[in-house]
Design a protein around this motif. Structure first.
Motif, PDB file in Angstrom:
ATOM      1  N   ILE A  56       2.877 -64.601 -52.487  1.00  0.00           N
ATOM      2  CA  ILE A  56       1.578 -64.974 -51.928  1.00  0.00           C
ATOM      3  C   ILE A  56       0.500 -64.387 -52.830  1.00  0.00           C
ATOM      4  O   ILE A  56       0.497 -63.186 -53.111  1.00  0.00           O
ATOM      5  N   VAL A  57      -0.381 -65.242 -53.306  1.00  0.00           N
ATOM      6  CA  VAL A  57      -1.466 -64.820 -54.193  1.00  0.00           C
ATOM      7  C   VAL A  57      -2.785 -65.030 -53.465  1.00  0.00           C
ATOM      8  O   VAL A  57      -3.105 -66.157 -53.071  1.00  0.00           O
ATOM      9  N   ARG A  58      -3.506 -63.954 -53.250  1.00  0.00           N
ATOM     10  CA  ARG A  58      -4.869 -64.081 -52.702  1.00  0.00           C
ATOM     11  C   ARG A  58      -5.827 -63.958 -53.874  1.00  0.00           C
ATOM     12  O   ARG A  58      -5.928 -62.888 -54.492  1.00  0.00           O
ATOM     13  N   THR A  59      -6.515 -65.046 -54.180  1.00  0.00           N
ATOM     14  CA  THR A  59      -7.365 -65.051 -55.368  1.00  0.00           C
ATOM     15  C   THR A  59      -8.763 -64.526 -55.072  1.00  0.00           C
ATOM     16  O   THR A  59      -9.564 -64.316 -55.982  1.00  0.00           O
ATOM     17  N   GLY A  60      -9.053 -64.325 -53.796  1.00  0.00           N
ATOM     18  CA  GLY A  60     -10.423 -63.971 -53.392  1.00  0.00           C
ATOM     19  C   GLY A  60     -11.058 -65.132 -52.676  1.00  0.00           C
ATOM     20  O   GLY A  60     -11.798 -64.943 -51.713  1.00  0.00           O
ATOM     21  N   SER A  61     -10.755 -66.345 -53.121  1.00  0.00           N
ATOM     22  CA  SER A  61     -11.285 -67.506 -52.411  1.00  0.00           C
ATOM     23  C   SER A  61     -10.175 -68.353 -51.792  1.00  0.00           C
ATOM     24  O   SER A  61     -10.403 -69.108 -50.854  1.00  0.00           O
ATOM     25  N   GLN A  62      -8.937 -68.206 -52.298  1.00  0.00           N
ATOM     26  CA  GLN A  62      -7.861 -69.017 -51.751  1.00  0.00           C
ATOM     27  C   GLN A  62      -6.558 -68.232 -51.639  1.00  0.00           C
ATOM     28  O   GLN A  62      -6.348 -67.237 -52.343  1.00  0.00           O
ATOM     29  N   THR A  63      -5.698 -68.701 -50.738  1.00  0.00           N
ATOM     30  CA  THR A  63      -4.378 -68.110 -50.564  1.00  0.00           C
ATOM     31  C   THR A  63      -3.349 -69.119 -51.053  1.00  0.00           C
ATOM     32  O   THR A  63      -3.273 -70.244 -50.558  1.00  0.00           O
ATOM     33  N   VAL A  64      -2.597 -68.694 -52.067  1.00  0.00           N
ATOM     34  CA  VAL A  64      -1.636 -69.574 -52.732  1.00  0.00           C
ATOM     35  C   VAL A  64      -0.239 -69.039 -52.476  1.00  0.00           C
ATOM     36  O   VAL A  64       0.009 -67.832 -52.605  1.00  0.00           O
ATOM     37  N   LEU A  65       0.684 -69.921 -52.113  1.00  0.00           N
ATOM     38  CA  LEU A  65       2.081 -69.539 -51.902  1.00  0.00           C
ATOM     39  C   LEU A  65       2.931 -70.223 -52.967  1.00  0.00           C
ATOM     40  O   LEU A  65       2.869 -71.445 -53.132  1.00  0.00           O
ATOM     41  N   ILE A  66       3.712 -69.417 -53.691  1.00  0.00           N
ATOM     42  CA  ILE A  66       4.623 -69.969 -54.690  1.00  0.00           C
ATOM     43  C   ILE A  66       6.040 -69.904 -54.122  1.00  0.00           C
ATOM     44  O   ILE A  66       6.535 -68.823 -53.797  1.00  0.00           O
ATOM     45  N   GLU A  67       6.657 -71.084 -53.946  1.00  0.00           N
ATOM     46  CA  GLU A  67       8.033 -71.200 -53.468  1.00  0.00           C
ATOM     47  C   GLU A  67       8.185 -70.889 -51.981  1.00  0.00           C
ATOM     48  O   GLU A  67       7.454 -70.048 -51.433  1.00  0.00           O
ATOM     49  N   THR A  68       9.152 -71.564 -51.341  1.00  0.00           N
ATOM     50  CA  THR A  68       9.278 -71.421 -49.882  1.00  0.00           C
ATOM     51  C   THR A  68      10.718 -71.203 -49.411  1.00  0.00           C
ATOM     52  O   THR A  68      11.039 -71.523 -48.260  1.00  0.00           O
ATOM     53  N   GLY A  69      11.602 -70.662 -50.252  1.00  0.00           N
ATOM     54  CA  GLY A  69      12.931 -70.254 -49.790  1.00  0.00           C
ATOM     55  C   GLY A  69      13.822 -71.408 -49.337  1.00  0.00           C
ATOM     56  O   GLY A  69      13.634 -72.552 -49.752  1.00  0.00           O
ATOM     57  N   ILE A  70      14.800 -71.102 -48.481  1.00  0.00           N
ATOM     58  CA  ILE A  70      15.803 -72.096 -48.054  1.00  0.00           C
ATOM     59  C   ILE A  70      15.385 -72.826 -46.783  1.00  0.00           C
ATOM     60  O   ILE A  70      15.700 -73.996 -46.600  1.00  0.00           O
ATOM     61  N   GLY A  71      14.672 -72.119 -45.892  1.00  0.00           N
ATOM     62  CA  GLY A  71      14.215 -72.785 -44.689  1.00  0.00           C
ATOM     63  C   GLY A  71      15.267 -72.878 -43.601  1.00  0.00           C
ATOM     64  O   GLY A  71      16.278 -72.158 -43.612  1.00  0.00           O
ATOM     65  N   ASN A  72      15.012 -73.791 -42.623  1.00  0.00           N
ATOM     66  CA  ASN A  72      15.906 -73.871 -41.454  1.00  0.00           C
ATOM     67  C   ASN A  72      16.546 -75.248 -41.291  1.00  0.00           C
ATOM     68  O   ASN A  72      16.956 -75.621 -40.194  1.00  0.00           O
ATOM     69  N   LYS A  73      16.654 -76.009 -42.402  1.00  0.00           N
ATOM     70  CA  LYS A  73      17.169 -77.366 -42.281  1.00  0.00           C
ATOM     71  C   LYS A  73      18.552 -77.587 -42.907  1.00  0.00           C
ATOM     72  O   LYS A  73      19.038 -78.705 -42.913  1.00  0.00           O
ATOM     73  N   LEU A  74      19.180 -76.537 -43.441  1.00  0.00           N
ATOM     74  CA  LEU A  74      20.517 -76.718 -44.036  1.00  0.00           C
ATOM     75  C   LEU A  74      21.521 -77.121 -42.972  1.00  0.00           C
ATOM     76  O   LEU A  74      21.433 -76.693 -41.825  1.00  0.00           O
ATOM     77  N   SER A  75      22.511 -77.912 -43.369  1.00  0.00           N
ATOM     78  CA  SER A  75      23.614 -78.226 -42.457  1.00  0.00           C
ATOM     79  C   SER A  75      24.350 -76.932 -42.124  1.00  0.00           C
ATOM     80  O   SER A  75      24.270 -75.947 -42.865  1.00  0.00           O
ATOM     81  N   GLU A  76      25.071 -76.949 -40.999  1.00  0.00           N
ATOM     82  CA  GLU A  76      25.835 -75.771 -40.562  1.00  0.00           C
ATOM     83  C   GLU A  76      26.774 -75.314 -41.678  1.00  0.00           C
ATOM     84  O   GLU A  76      26.917 -74.123 -41.967  1.00  0.00           O
ATOM     85  N   LYS A  77      27.416 -76.300 -42.344  1.00  0.00           N
ATOM     86  CA  LYS A  77      28.394 -75.976 -43.395  1.00  0.00           C
ATOM     87  C   LYS A  77      27.724 -75.239 -44.564  1.00  0.00           C
ATOM     88  O   LYS A  77      28.179 -74.179 -44.998  1.00  0.00           O
ATOM     89  N   LEU A  78      26.600 -75.808 -45.066  1.00  0.00           N
ATOM     90  CA  LEU A  78      25.927 -75.180 -46.211  1.00  0.00           C
ATOM     91  C   LEU A  78      25.350 -73.825 -45.830  1.00  0.00           C
ATOM     92  O   LEU A  78      25.375 -72.878 -46.603  1.00  0.00           O
TER      93      LEU A  78
END
Ligand SMILES: [Zn+2]
Length: 284
Positions: A56-78
């Motif tokens: 998370i980058v706070r530039t002073g005027s904006q908040t920028v997020l680089i990359e968002t991980g794996i999340g919660n949508k993988l199949s049970e198997k994966l």
């Protein structure tokens, strides 16, 4: 532990979707296990623990997020194979930052372990943007490649991570000039470093004369700094080696802060040449 530091006028906070497990052989490509196991210890299934670091980058005027991980949508198997923990929301909370504060999301490429929390699957099965007020940015070539669903890497591209955002216009597709920067917001730029995928982008941060670089899967951890230690996942290992040299030849002399996407021990730090001319991690 909260990893937070300043870069010029920017505030950088490393957050994480947790640790997941990758096959050690795939993680280190043709490097023999007798060599890589000195750096990372494998479990009884030959898996090594890897980080899912976002920034998370706070530039002073904006908040920028680089990359968002794996999340919660993988199949049970994966989910079982990777042992994914779904911790990015908790990591945001620990950092005191709300998802609705994010103005910009940048995906360096669209492998599922880099854009998984772009969207969230609700209990009723619906897919919604995790960052409702953000504009998302990804390389046009990554979306095109993902949609092809090629035999080699179809499993890496889960369209629910980007198609719903494209449908509503919340994701902007970009195509940075070859060898050059494309600025997303002042001080936050992307540059293509091909090899892992054909259009993988690094994110460069510039503030008050200081520079940091989220180098993504070109150099996934500080254990991958030897330019020949490329991953089995890389689509073009020879190009990776050339691009690693190109990166290090700038990052080391110019003292860039380097951010590692899959290093849960060292999400950020500096790199130097040792007395044998090899790049080594020296911490932050
Ligand atoms: Zn990747």
């Amino acid at each position: 532990m909260l990893h937070r530091m300043t870069l010029g006028d920017f505030e950088l906070t490393a957050v994480s979707d947790g640790i997941y497990h990758l096959d050690g052989g795939a993680f280190f490509g043709v490097v023999p296990k007798v060599m890589w196991q000195k750096k990372l210890v494998a479990d009884e299934r030959n898996r090594v623990a890897s980080g899912l670091n976002s920034l998370i980058v706070r530039t002073g005027s904006q908040t920028v997020l680089i990359e968002t991980g794996i999340g919660n949508k993988l199949s049970e198997k994966l989910r079982g194979i990777y042992d994914a923990r779904q911790l990015l929301p908790a990591s945001f909370a620990a950092a005191g930052i709300e998802p609705r504060e994010v103005d910009i999301v940048i995906n360096t490429h669209l492998h599922f372990d880099h854009c998984g929390w772009n969207t969230t699957r609700k209990p009723d099965g619906s897919i919604v943007p995790t960052f409702p007020n953000a504009q998302y940015f990804a390389h046009r070539g990554e979306v095109d490649h993902g949609h092809l669903q090629l035999e080699r890497d179809a499993v890496s591209y889960i369209s629910d991570n980007y198609d719903p955002l494209l449908a509503t216009g919340q994701m902007t597709l970009i195509d940075p000039p070859e060898g050059g920067l494309l600025e997303i917001v002042p001080g936050v730029s992307v540059e293509v470093f091909p090899g892992h995928t054909a259009q993988m982008m690094a994110v460069l941060l510039d503030s008050a004369g200081e520079r940091a670089c989220y180098i993504s899967d070109l150099i996934p951890t500080s254990a991958h700094l030897d330019v020949t230690w490329v991953m089995g996942y890389d689509l073009d290992p020879l190009t990776c080696i050339e691009q690693r040299k190109r990166f290090l030849s700038r990052a080391i002399p110019e003292k860039w802060l380097v951010l590692f996407t899959h290093d849960h021990h060292h999400p950020m730090g500096y790199v130097e040449w040792n007395d044998r001319g090899k790049p080594v991690f020296v911490g932050s």
